[in-house]
Write an enzyme that holds these catalytic residues in place. Sequence first.
Site, PDB file in Angstrom:
ATOM      1  N   SER A  55     -28.827 -20.244  24.874  1.00 30.98           N
ATOM      2  CA  SER A  55     -29.287 -18.856  24.873  1.00 30.98           C
ATOM      3  C   SER A  55     -28.502 -18.015  25.864  1.00 30.98           C
ATOM      4  O   SER A  55     -28.609 -16.797  25.855  1.00 30.98           O
ATOM      5  CB  SER A  55     -30.779 -18.795  25.209  1.00 30.98           C
ATOM      6  OG  SER A  55     -31.006 -19.389  26.462  1.00 30.98           O
ATOM      7  N   HIS A  92     -28.044 -19.408  17.558  1.00 29.45           N
ATOM      8  CA  HIS A  92     -29.127 -19.213  18.530  1.00 29.45           C
ATOM      9  C   HIS A  92     -30.430 -18.904  17.809  1.00 29.45           C
ATOM     10  O   HIS A  92     -30.574 -17.836  17.204  1.00 29.45           O
ATOM     11  CB  HIS A  92     -28.758 -18.094  19.521  1.00 29.45           C
ATOM     12  CG  HIS A  92     -29.794 -17.887  20.564  1.00 29.45           C
ATOM     13  ND1 HIS A  92     -30.199 -16.654  20.999  1.00 29.45           N
ATOM     14  CD2 HIS A  92     -30.553 -18.786  21.258  1.00 29.45           C
ATOM     15  CE1 HIS A  92     -31.136 -16.798  21.910  1.00 29.45           C
ATOM     16  NE2 HIS A  92     -31.379 -18.077  22.077  1.00 29.45           N
ATOM     17  N   GLU A 110     -29.075 -15.815  15.690  1.00 29.71           N
ATOM     18  CA  GLU A 110     -27.838 -15.148  16.102  1.00 29.71           C
ATOM     19  C   GLU A 110     -26.684 -16.132  15.873  1.00 29.71           C
ATOM     20  O   GLU A 110     -26.710 -17.249  16.394  1.00 29.71           O
ATOM     21  CB  GLU A 110     -27.910 -14.757  17.582  1.00 29.71           C
ATOM     22  CG  GLU A 110     -28.905 -13.635  17.852  1.00 29.71           C
ATOM     23  CD  GLU A 110     -28.997 -13.277  19.328  1.00 29.71           C
ATOM     24  OE1 GLU A 110     -28.876 -12.088  19.645  1.00 29.71           O
ATOM     25  OE2 GLU A 110     -29.196 -14.181  20.169  1.00 29.71           O
ATOM     26  N   ASN A 118     -31.317 -11.354  23.828  1.00 27.67           N
ATOM     27  CA  ASN A 118     -31.662 -11.526  25.248  1.00 27.67           C
ATOM     28  C   ASN A 118     -31.054 -10.453  26.133  1.00 27.67           C
ATOM     29  O   ASN A 118     -31.590 -10.133  27.198  1.00 27.67           O
ATOM     30  CB  ASN A 118     -31.263 -12.918  25.743  1.00 27.67           C
ATOM     31  CG  ASN A 118     -32.279 -13.973  25.334  1.00 27.67           C
ATOM     32  OD1 ASN A 118     -33.448 -13.654  25.096  1.00 27.67           O
ATOM     33  ND2 ASN A 118     -31.851 -15.215  25.223  1.00 27.67           N
TER      34      ASN A 118
HETATM   35  N1  CAA Z   1     -47.165 -23.885   9.250  1.00 29.01           N
HETATM   36  C1  CAA Z   1     -46.885 -22.837   8.452  1.00 29.01           C
HETATM   37  N2  CAA Z   1     -47.161 -21.563   8.797  1.00 29.01           N
HETATM   38  C2  CAA Z   1     -47.766 -21.356   9.970  1.00 29.01           C
HETATM   39  C3  CAA Z   1     -48.078 -22.402  10.854  1.00 29.01           C
HETATM   40  C4  CAA Z   1     -47.760 -23.721  10.434  1.00 29.01           C
HETATM   41  N3  CAA Z   1     -48.038 -24.751  11.206  1.00 29.01           N
HETATM   42  N4  CAA Z   1     -48.649 -21.891  11.968  1.00 29.01           N
HETATM   43  C5  CAA Z   1     -48.695 -20.556  11.806  1.00 29.01           C
HETATM   44  N5  CAA Z   1     -48.161 -20.254  10.595  1.00 29.01           N
HETATM   45  C6  CAA Z   1     -48.067 -18.923  10.013  1.00 29.01           C
HETATM   46  C7  CAA Z   1     -49.443 -18.292   9.989  1.00 29.01           C
HETATM   47  O1  CAA Z   1     -50.164 -18.707   8.859  1.00 29.01           O
HETATM   48  C8  CAA Z   1     -49.099 -16.824   9.956  1.00 29.01           C
HETATM   49  O2  CAA Z   1     -48.667 -16.467   8.646  1.00 29.01           O
HETATM   50  P1  CAA Z   1     -49.034 -15.045   8.009  1.00 29.01           P
HETATM   51  O3  CAA Z   1     -48.309 -14.025   8.862  1.00 29.01           O
HETATM   52  O4  CAA Z   1     -48.508 -15.134   6.618  1.00 29.01           O
HETATM   53  O5  CAA Z   1     -50.518 -14.941   8.099  1.00 29.01           O
HETATM   54  C9  CAA Z   1     -47.864 -16.755  10.866  1.00 29.01           C
HETATM   55  O6  CAA Z   1     -47.278 -18.068  10.832  1.00 29.01           O
HETATM   56  C10 CAA Z   1     -48.229 -16.394  12.310  1.00 29.01           C
HETATM   57  O7  CAA Z   1     -49.050 -17.419  12.829  1.00 29.01           O
HETATM   58  P2  CAA Z   1     -50.407 -17.199  13.632  1.00 29.01           P
HETATM   59  O8  CAA Z   1     -51.287 -16.221  12.900  1.00 29.01           O
HETATM   60  O9  CAA Z   1     -50.981 -18.531  13.935  1.00 29.01           O
HETATM   61  O10 CAA Z   1     -49.947 -16.616  14.998  1.00 29.01           O
HETATM   62  P3  CAA Z   1     -49.682 -15.144  15.448  1.00 29.01           P
HETATM   63  O11 CAA Z   1     -49.890 -14.151  14.379  1.00 29.01           O
HETATM   64  O12 CAA Z   1     -50.426 -15.046  16.725  1.00 29.01           O
HETATM   65  O13 CAA Z   1     -48.092 -15.182  15.740  1.00 29.01           O
HETATM   66  C11 CAA Z   1     -46.133 -15.715  16.887  1.00 29.01           C
HETATM   67  C12 CAA Z   1     -47.554 -16.133  16.569  1.00 29.01           C
HETATM   68  C13 CAA Z   1     -45.272 -15.821  15.629  1.00 29.01           C
HETATM   69  C14 CAA Z   1     -45.585 -16.678  17.937  1.00 29.01           C
HETATM   70  C15 CAA Z   1     -46.142 -14.230  17.382  1.00 29.01           C
HETATM   71  O14 CAA Z   1     -47.050 -14.094  18.441  1.00 29.01           O
HETATM   72  C16 CAA Z   1     -44.802 -13.759  17.834  1.00 29.01           C
HETATM   73  O15 CAA Z   1     -43.936 -13.415  17.036  1.00 29.01           O
HETATM   74  N6  CAA Z   1     -44.591 -13.731  19.178  1.00 29.01           N
HETATM   75  C17 CAA Z   1     -43.334 -13.333  19.771  1.00 29.01           C
HETATM   76  C18 CAA Z   1     -42.452 -14.560  19.877  1.00 29.01           C
HETATM   77  C19 CAA Z   1     -41.113 -14.224  20.400  1.00 29.01           C
HETATM   78  O16 CAA Z   1     -40.795 -13.114  20.820  1.00 29.01           O
HETATM   79  N7  CAA Z   1     -40.221 -15.251  20.401  1.00 29.01           N
HETATM   80  C20 CAA Z   1     -38.905 -15.118  20.926  1.00 29.01           C
HETATM   81  C21 CAA Z   1     -38.902 -15.621  22.319  1.00 29.01           C
HETATM   82  S1  CAA Z   1     -37.310 -15.417  23.039  1.00 29.01           S
HETATM   83  C22 CAA Z   1     -36.455 -16.751  22.511  1.00 29.01           C
HETATM   84  O17 CAA Z   1     -36.938 -17.659  21.890  1.00 29.01           O
HETATM   85  C23 CAA Z   1     -35.020 -16.738  22.806  1.00 29.01           C
HETATM   86  C24 CAA Z   1     -34.578 -17.227  24.102  1.00 29.01           C
HETATM   87  O18 CAA Z   1     -33.401 -17.451  24.202  1.00 29.01           O
HETATM   88  C25 CAA Z   1     -35.444 -17.372  25.270  1.00 29.01           C
END
Ligand code: CAA
Length: 284
Positions: free
Chosen positions: A119, A140, A152, A190
């Site tokens: 990252s 990424h 990415e 990022n």
């Molecule tokens: N199998 C299949 N689908 C699943 C699942 C599973 N085990 N678990 C959840 N899902 C599905 C849900 O059914 C839901 O689908 P719908 O939208 O169709 O209803 C969807 O996935 C979202 O799941 P949840 O409802 O359980 O959870 P949520 O709505 O609270 O979302 C999240 C969770 C996706 C993590 C959301 O909070 C989010 O997008 N958060 C931000 C995460 C983010 O910014 N990540 C990047 C971090 S930075 C990084 O990674 C880079 C780095 O270099 C540091």
Amino acid sequence: MSVNTVGVLGCGLMGSGIAQVSASAGFKTYVLEVNDSALQKGMGRIEKFLADGVAKGKLSAQGRDTTIGHLVGTTRYADLEACELIIEAIIENVEEKKKAYAQVEAVVGADCLIATNTSSLSVTELAAGTKRPSQFGGLHFFNPVPLMKLVEVVKALTTSAQTHEALVDYARAIGKEPIAAPDRGGFIVNRLLVPYLLDAIRCLDEGLGTVEDIDKGMKLGCGYPMGPFTLLDFVGLDTTYFIANILFDEFRETRFAPPPLLKRMVLAGHLGKKSGKGFYEYSR
Ligand code: CAA
């Protein structure tokens, strides 16, 4: 070249997610860990996600079994011999990554591509640590990998157009949306996300609002899925601190400088969700 068989180095949070989406898309996927207990932990994470998916009605039992059927866990580099693409998702340490690439290159064919999920490290520096800098690039992914649509695709100074195209094709084949990113600290996401998270910490330190109110403000006011402190705890405060330091080293701009409160929290072991305490408390 066409990719049918993929090897993923590391079965941690990111590696297990990458292996899972690769196997779900029908690629024969080998996922390598350093020892059996790390491998079992990672494979268990994949099995749980798939089981939850079936329970939520998002995945059929047959889909789960097909994904599992495409996955092979291993601790031996020799098992990666047939891979046409290796995706490395191990510890963010240049020397460790170079050691892993040398072990890969001792077993894979001359055409095999290597991509890093780093990252924050320079993809060009990592490419230069291999014997195939033109066949090396960045893929990424974002956490949680099975749910986040973006990848990415990072072009090192040495990445050939053919390699970049093959990595874009692979990202599409696993159902992700690729964007092209240059090999500059933080790539695209990022570079923008980290200063925002650091600024939220500065705002908290200055008494602008409570953790809960700042989170609520950005969640409900801007439609972000998580407020900055929930996201910081989710990503890991140590990870954010590490990336911020790399960005600050690269650009020497104060917006990337880790705030003192972040440093103190990392020193105290308050790393977020994974340690049970960050800006919020978590029952373990
Ligand atoms: N199998 C299949 N689908 C699943 C699942 C599973 N085990 N678990 C959840 N899902 C599905 C849900 O059914 C839901 O689908 P719908 O939208 O169709 O209803 C969807 O996935 C979202 O799941 P949840 O409802 O359980 O959870 P949520 O709505 O609270 O979302 C999240 C969770 C996706 C993590 C959301 O909070 C989010 O997008 N958060 C931000 C995460 C983010 O910014 N990540 C990047 C971090 S930075 C990084 O990674 C880079 C780095 O270099 C540091």
